[in-house]
Structure formats: structure tokens, C-alpha cells
Write a protein that holds these residues in place. Structure first.
Motif, PDB file in Angstrom:
ATOM      1  N   GLN A  29       0.869  -1.130  -0.063  1.00 44.19           N
ATOM      2  CA  GLN A  29       0.026   0.003  -0.086  1.00 44.19           C
ATOM      3  C   GLN A  29       0.959   1.147   0.061  1.00 44.19           C
ATOM      4  O   GLN A  29       0.514   2.290  -0.783  1.00 44.19           O
ATOM      5  CB  GLN A  29      -0.952  -0.041   1.256  1.00 44.19           C
ATOM      6  CG  GLN A  29      -1.920   1.122   1.291  1.00 44.19           C
ATOM      7  CD  GLN A  29      -2.876   1.161  -0.009  1.00 44.19           C
ATOM      8  OE1 GLN A  29      -3.189  -0.063  -0.448  1.00 44.19           O
ATOM      9  NE2 GLN A  29      -3.427   2.197  -0.574  1.00 44.19           N
ATOM     10  N   GLY A  30       1.858   1.500   0.869  1.00 40.83           N
ATOM     11  CA  GLY A  30       2.817   2.181   0.815  1.00 40.83           C
ATOM     12  C   GLY A  30       3.647   2.597  -0.635  1.00 40.83           C
ATOM     13  O   GLY A  30       3.668   3.789  -0.898  1.00 40.83           O
ATOM     14  N   LEU A  31       3.859   1.661  -0.977  1.00 41.09           N
ATOM     15  CA  LEU A  31       4.715   1.492  -2.585  1.00 41.09           C
ATOM     16  C   LEU A  31       3.542   2.140  -3.510  1.00 41.09           C
ATOM     17  O   LEU A  31       3.861   3.167  -4.320  1.00 41.09           O
ATOM     18  CB  LEU A  31       5.041   0.415  -2.919  1.00 41.09           C
ATOM     19  CG  LEU A  31       6.510  -0.435  -2.118  1.00 41.09           C
ATOM     20  CD1 LEU A  31       6.691  -1.587  -2.662  1.00 41.09           C
ATOM     21  CD2 LEU A  31       7.375   0.539  -2.468  1.00 41.09           C
ATOM     22  N   ARG A  32       2.370   1.879  -3.384  1.00 42.28           N
ATOM     23  CA  ARG A  32       1.551   2.295  -4.417  1.00 42.28           C
ATOM     24  C   ARG A  32       1.347   3.603  -4.206  1.00 42.28           C
ATOM     25  O   ARG A  32       0.996   4.331  -5.031  1.00 42.28           O
ATOM     26  CB  ARG A  32       0.012   1.547  -4.271  1.00 42.28           C
ATOM     27  CG  ARG A  32       0.060  -0.021  -4.719  1.00 42.28           C
ATOM     28  CD  ARG A  32      -1.376  -0.404  -4.999  1.00 42.28           C
ATOM     29  NE  ARG A  32      -1.329  -1.844  -5.104  1.00 42.28           N
ATOM     30  CZ  ARG A  32      -1.461  -2.694  -4.085  1.00 42.28           C
ATOM     31  NH1 ARG A  32      -1.823  -2.587  -2.634  1.00 42.28           N
ATOM     32  NH2 ARG A  32      -1.334  -4.163  -4.280  1.00 42.28           N
ATOM     33  N   ALA A  33       0.996   4.169  -2.848  1.00 41.80           N
ATOM     34  CA  ALA A  33       0.941   5.590  -2.517  1.00 41.80           C
ATOM     35  C   ALA A  33       2.113   6.472  -3.215  1.00 41.80           C
ATOM     36  O   ALA A  33       1.962   7.517  -3.830  1.00 41.80           O
ATOM     37  CB  ALA A  33       0.609   5.682  -1.254  1.00 41.80           C
ATOM     38  N   ARG A  34       3.229   5.765  -2.963  1.00 40.27           N
ATOM     39  CA  ARG A  34       4.357   6.293  -3.447  1.00 40.27           C
ATOM     40  C   ARG A  34       4.635   6.567  -5.022  1.00 40.27           C
ATOM     41  O   ARG A  34       4.896   7.667  -5.575  1.00 40.27           O
ATOM     42  CB  ARG A  34       5.859   5.751  -2.853  1.00 40.27           C
ATOM     43  CG  ARG A  34       7.085   6.303  -3.486  1.00 40.27           C
ATOM     44  CD  ARG A  34       7.295   7.757  -2.660  1.00 40.27           C
ATOM     45  NE  ARG A  34       8.625   8.161  -3.264  1.00 40.27           N
ATOM     46  CZ  ARG A  34       8.824   9.344  -3.528  1.00 40.27           C
ATOM     47  NH1 ARG A  34       7.863  10.201  -3.384  1.00 40.27           N
ATOM     48  NH2 ARG A  34      10.138   9.454  -3.768  1.00 40.27           N
ATOM     49  N   VAL A  35       4.083   5.494  -5.754  1.00 41.03           N
ATOM     50  CA  VAL A  35       4.109   5.551  -7.022  1.00 41.03           C
ATOM     51  C   VAL A  35       2.932   6.645  -7.501  1.00 41.03           C
ATOM     52  O   VAL A  35       3.183   7.450  -8.416  1.00 41.03           O
ATOM     53  CB  VAL A  35       3.536   4.105  -7.489  1.00 41.03           C
ATOM     54  CG1 VAL A  35       3.053   4.208  -9.098  1.00 41.03           C
ATOM     55  CG2 VAL A  35       4.667   3.177  -7.441  1.00 41.03           C
ATOM     56  N   ALA A  36       1.927   6.542  -6.793  1.00 45.98           N
ATOM     57  CA  ALA A  36       0.838   7.686  -7.133  1.00 45.98           C
ATOM     58  C   ALA A  36       1.396   9.274  -7.240  1.00 45.98           C
ATOM     59  O   ALA A  36       1.250   9.996  -8.048  1.00 45.98           O
ATOM     60  CB  ALA A  36      -0.286   7.720  -6.299  1.00 45.98           C
ATOM     61  N   GLU A  37       2.153   9.416  -6.057  1.00 41.10           N
ATOM     62  CA  GLU A  37       2.738  10.648  -5.757  1.00 41.10           C
ATOM     63  C   GLU A  37       3.676  10.827  -7.096  1.00 41.10           C
ATOM     64  O   GLU A  37       3.894  12.090  -7.483  1.00 41.10           O
ATOM     65  CB  GLU A  37       3.646  10.752  -4.478  1.00 41.10           C
ATOM     66  CG  GLU A  37       2.814  10.642  -3.386  1.00 41.10           C
ATOM     67  CD  GLU A  37       3.650  10.591  -1.832  1.00 41.10           C
ATOM     68  OE1 GLU A  37       5.142  10.908  -2.036  1.00 41.10           O
ATOM     69  OE2 GLU A  37       3.255  10.227  -1.127  1.00 41.10           O
ATOM     70  N   LEU A  38       4.875   9.915  -7.192  1.00 39.28           N
ATOM     71  CA  LEU A  38       5.714   9.987  -8.264  1.00 39.28           C
ATOM     72  C   LEU A  38       4.851  10.241  -9.933  1.00 39.28           C
ATOM     73  O   LEU A  38       5.551  11.021 -10.600  1.00 39.28           O
ATOM     74  CB  LEU A  38       6.728   8.879  -8.123  1.00 39.28           C
ATOM     75  CG  LEU A  38       7.559   9.039  -7.222  1.00 39.28           C
ATOM     76  CD1 LEU A  38       8.443   7.559  -7.013  1.00 39.28           C
ATOM     77  CD2 LEU A  38       8.382  10.228  -7.216  1.00 39.28           C
ATOM     78  N   GLU A  39       4.045   9.658 -10.077  1.00 44.27           N
ATOM     79  CA  GLU A  39       3.288   9.746 -11.326  1.00 44.27           C
ATOM     80  C   GLU A  39       2.750  11.138 -11.248  1.00 44.27           C
ATOM     81  O   GLU A  39       2.726  11.571 -12.306  1.00 44.27           O
ATOM     82  CB  GLU A  39       2.087   8.661 -11.384  1.00 44.27           C
ATOM     83  CG  GLU A  39       2.488   7.184 -11.607  1.00 44.27           C
ATOM     84  CD  GLU A  39       1.413   6.342 -11.789  1.00 44.27           C
ATOM     85  OE1 GLU A  39       0.346   6.558 -11.164  1.00 44.27           O
ATOM     86  OE2 GLU A  39       1.502   5.317 -12.195  1.00 44.27           O
ATOM     87  N   ALA A  40       2.103  11.558 -10.221  1.00 45.16           N
ATOM     88  CA  ALA A  40       1.450  13.067 -10.378  1.00 45.16           C
ATOM     89  C   ALA A  40       2.573  13.915 -10.455  1.00 45.16           C
ATOM     90  O   ALA A  40       2.446  15.023 -11.202  1.00 45.16           O
ATOM     91  CB  ALA A  40       0.853  13.176  -8.956  1.00 45.16           C
ATOM     92  N   ALA A  41       3.634  13.634  -9.800  1.00 45.24           N
ATOM     93  CA  ALA A  41       5.040  14.668 -10.145  1.00 45.24           C
ATOM     94  C   ALA A  41       5.509  14.601 -11.391  1.00 45.24           C
ATOM     95  O   ALA A  41       5.684  15.440 -11.889  1.00 45.24           O
ATOM     96  CB  ALA A  41       5.954  14.406  -8.920  1.00 45.24           C
TER      97      ALA A  41
END
Length: 160
Positions: free
Chosen positions: A112-124
Motif C-alpha cells: 500500500q505504501g509503495l502504491r501511494a508512493r507510485v501515485a505521488e511520483l506519477e503525479a509529479a
């Protein structure tokens, strides 16, 4: 009844047959002497024969009872050890199950943490010049990590 009980019964039966044979033999001797002796002598002889046969019989019965108690004690000891081992196994199994649940929760939280981080990075990355390519690389990395996480989970389950 188990083998010790059958053995005791067999020994008792054998001893009883032997004593019966001895008694029959003594009875024949007594009948032969009965014709020669007076009634008082016969009573004394009967008492003497009875006492001679009774003592070995009582000793044999006492020995067999002691042996039966010994086998019974061994049986109780084995049963107690079985119950102890069963309880120990149940505790181990419960502990292993709890550990498996804890490990799964940790893996799920990490995913879940990795998915959230991926979402952040995708947005950036979407805001940046190479956003799409970076997003694809990150997605591939996340999928690879999820596959590895499932493999480790199966391996962990297999070790239990």
C-alpha cells in the motif's frame, strides 16, 4: 484390553490350571489315605493340603497385581506425555498462524505504501517533460515488487 492385560489373563489361567492339577493330584492322594486314616486325621490332612496350596496362590496373585499396577503406571505416563506433546504442537501451530497473519499484514502495508508512493511520483512526473515514460517504468517496478511479494508470501506459507 491391551497386550499386558491379555498376558496377565493368560498367566492367571495357566496358573489356575496348574493349581487345579495339583489339587486333583492331592485329592487323589487324600482319597487313598482316607481309607487308611481315621476321620480326625483326615480333617488335619485336608487343612494341611489347603494351607500348602493357598500360600503359593496368594503370592502369585500378589505378584500379578503388582505387575498390573506397573503396566497401568506406564500407560498413564505415556498418556501424559502424549497430552503434553499435543498441547505443545497446538501452541506452535497457533504461534505460526499468528506470525503468518502478521507477516501478511506487513506485506500488505508495504504494498500500500509503495502504491501511494507510485501515485505521488506519477503525479509529479505527469507535470514534468518525461512523465509518461517515468510512469511506465514505475508501474513496471511496482508490478515486479508485487509479484516478488506474492512469491515470498507463498514461500513463507510453504515453510510452515
Amino acid at each position: 484390553a491391551g497386550p499386558p492385560a491379555r498376558e496377565l489373563r493368560r498367566r492367571s489361567t495357566t496358573a489356575a490350571r496348574r493349581w487345579k492339577a495339583q489339587l486333583d493330584e492331592r485329592t487323589k492322594e487324600l482319597e487313598g489315605l482316607q481309607q487308611k486314616l481315621v476321620p480326625q486325621d483326615l480333617d488335619m490332612l485336608r487343612i494341611q493340603v489347603q494351607e500348602e496350596l493357598e500360600l503359593p496362590h496368594q503370592q502369585k496373585v500378589a505378584d500379578l497385581e503388582a505387575e498390573a499396577r506397573s503396566f497401568q503406571q506406564m500407560f498413564f505416563n505415556v498418556r501424559r506425555e502424549l497430552e503434553r506433546a499435543r498441547t505443545e504442537f497446538e501452541q506452535y501451530a497457533a504461534h505460526a498462524d499468528a506470525r503468518g497473519i502478521s507477516d501478511k499484514a506487513a506485506r500488505d502495508a508495504e504494498a500500500q505504501g509503495l502504491r501511494a508512493r507510485v501515485a505521488e511520483l506519477e503525479a509529479a512526473a505527469a507535470d514534468g517533460p518525461d512523465g509518461e515514460e517515468l510512469a511506465r517504468k514505475l508501474e513496471a517496478r511496482v508490478l515486479g515488487l508485487e509479484v516478488k511479494c506474492r512469491e515470498l508470501g507463498r514461500e513463507n506459507d510453504g515453510l510452515r
